[in-house]
Scaffold this active site. Structure first.
Site, PDB file in Angstrom:
ATOM      1  N   PRO A 153      57.314  33.634  46.272  1.00 27.59           N
ATOM      2  CA  PRO A 153      57.228  35.133  46.052  1.00 27.59           C
ATOM      3  C   PRO A 153      58.070  35.843  44.930  1.00 27.59           C
ATOM      4  O   PRO A 153      57.815  36.740  44.288  1.00 27.59           O
ATOM      5  CB  PRO A 153      57.302  35.982  47.299  1.00 27.59           C
ATOM      6  CG  PRO A 153      58.067  34.976  48.245  1.00 27.59           C
ATOM      7  CD  PRO A 153      57.766  33.607  47.664  1.00 27.59           C
TER       8      PRO A 153
ATOM      9  N   GLU B  68      62.995  30.114  54.882  1.00 29.00           N
ATOM     10  CA  GLU B  68      63.819  30.998  53.879  1.00 29.00           C
ATOM     11  C   GLU B  68      63.556  30.644  52.500  1.00 29.00           C
ATOM     12  O   GLU B  68      64.486  31.124  51.616  1.00 29.00           O
ATOM     13  CB  GLU B  68      65.505  31.230  54.048  1.00 29.00           C
ATOM     14  CG  GLU B  68      65.644  31.954  55.479  1.00 29.00           C
ATOM     15  CD  GLU B  68      64.828  33.320  55.665  1.00 29.00           C
ATOM     16  OE1 GLU B  68      64.970  34.138  54.679  1.00 29.00           O
ATOM     17  OE2 GLU B  68      64.125  33.630  56.478  1.00 29.00           O
TER      18      GLU B  68
ATOM     19  N   ARG C  82      38.523  24.925  38.315  1.00 29.85           N
ATOM     20  CA  ARG C  82      37.287  25.347  37.898  1.00 29.85           C
ATOM     21  C   ARG C  82      37.272  25.597  36.388  1.00 29.85           C
ATOM     22  O   ARG C  82      35.868  25.899  35.894  1.00 29.85           O
ATOM     23  CB  ARG C  82      37.066  26.675  38.658  1.00 29.85           C
ATOM     24  CG  ARG C  82      37.827  27.969  38.465  1.00 29.85           C
ATOM     25  CD  ARG C  82      37.791  29.100  39.293  1.00 29.85           C
ATOM     26  NE  ARG C  82      36.339  29.402  39.498  1.00 29.85           N
ATOM     27  CZ  ARG C  82      35.696  30.306  38.445  1.00 29.85           C
ATOM     28  NH1 ARG C  82      36.396  30.533  37.122  1.00 29.85           N
ATOM     29  NH2 ARG C  82      34.453  30.471  38.686  1.00 29.85           N
TER      30      ARG C  82
ATOM     31  N   ASP D  99      33.841  35.391  33.616  1.00 31.61           N
ATOM     32  CA  ASP D  99      34.572  35.538  34.584  1.00 31.61           C
ATOM     33  C   ASP D  99      35.398  36.818  34.474  1.00 31.61           C
ATOM     34  O   ASP D  99      35.811  37.074  33.420  1.00 31.61           O
ATOM     35  CB  ASP D  99      35.757  34.559  35.358  1.00 31.61           C
ATOM     36  CG  ASP D  99      34.790  33.321  35.898  1.00 31.61           C
ATOM     37  OD1 ASP D  99      33.785  33.633  36.293  1.00 31.61           O
ATOM     38  OD2 ASP D  99      35.315  32.550  36.058  1.00 31.61           O
TER      39      ASP D  99
END
Length: 254
Positions: free
Chosen positions: A87, A114, A152, A167
């Site tokens: 993150p 963690e 893709r 897209d």
């Protein structure tokens, strides 16, 4: 392309890649994907891949030894992209997916607890990627998201090269609305231009709808968009089709 995933839950990766387009891409030889358990590179009888953090604190930290050993066993080429899913990384975008799609070898590192010992970040990973501003229990789902976004885009994976080119985010805008049969569903009809057979008119309508959607839904994308000369003409037409609201009134619906 070759993609290797280092994870203590390899079956999550194998299961997630055993369906749909990604499965067919593997069967067609467009991409090779394998999952590797760092537990196979531990030296203690418990096959431990985590330990308590130095300095104290809650949770456990992924040990560097098994991660380094797992990656080194793959004998990656010097230009391999070793991607830590965290993150704290840069948020994945379509432009980044295109960049990763140019690589010959991706190695994805899935953390838990963690996170990783900082030496993995400093001395092994070449990239740090996040899929959004939220925290998951592990890096497997982000790895699957990244694999799907990249694979893709590989040549021959989608049935039509135009599919990826049109897209959402492919040119910095949201995609235009899509419709299929029947043309009248419960009294809701599709725009007449789509039935006209006039390909130029259809293309213009679709482009204008991209403008409308991006302006209203993603002002952040719209502010960064650089229109071409043809786009400017369509934007002028769009402003004439959609007059500004009278002073003091909002153009947004309540």
């Amino acid at each position: 392309m070759k993609i290797d995933v280092v994870t203590i839950f390899p079956e999550m990766i194998r299961s997630g890649l055993s369906h749909s387009i990604i499965k067919r891409a593997q069967e067609a030889g467009r991409v090779q994907v394998a999952a590797h358990d760092p537990r196979d590179h531990t030296t203690d009888r418990h096959r431990s891949t985590d330990d308590t953090p130095y300095g104290g604190g809650a949770g456990m930290v992924m040990r560097p030894g098994p991660i380094f050993a797992a990656v080194e066993s793959l004998e990656p080429p010097p230009d391999a992209r070793i991607v830590m899913l965290t993150p704290q990384g840069k948020t994945l975008t379509q432009a980044m997916a295109h960049e990763f799609a140019q690589a010959s070898h991706l190695i994805l590192l899935c953390g838990h607890y963690e996170g990783f010992d900082e030496r993995v970040r400093e001395h092994l990973a070449t990239d740090e990627i996040s899929i959004g501003d939220y925290v998951l229990t592990g890096g497997e789902l982000p790895a699957l998201v990244l694999i799907d976004a990249v694979v893709r885009l590989l040549p021959g994976v989608l049935g039509s090269e135009e599919s990826a080119a049109g897209d959402t985010f492919s040119d910095g805008l949201l995609e235009y609305p899509q419709y299929t049969r029947p043309p009248d569903f419960r009294g809701w009809t599709i725009p007449e231009v789509l039935l006209s057979g006039n390909h130029a008119a259809i293309a213009n309508w679709r482009r204008k709808e991209q403008f409308r959607r991006t302006q209203s839904r993603r002002p952040d994308l719209w502010s960064a968009f650089q229109p071409s000369k043809s786009d400017l003409k369509l934007l002028k037409q769009l402003s004439e089709e959609t007059p500004s609201p009278p002073a003091g009134e909002s153009s947004e619906e309540n």
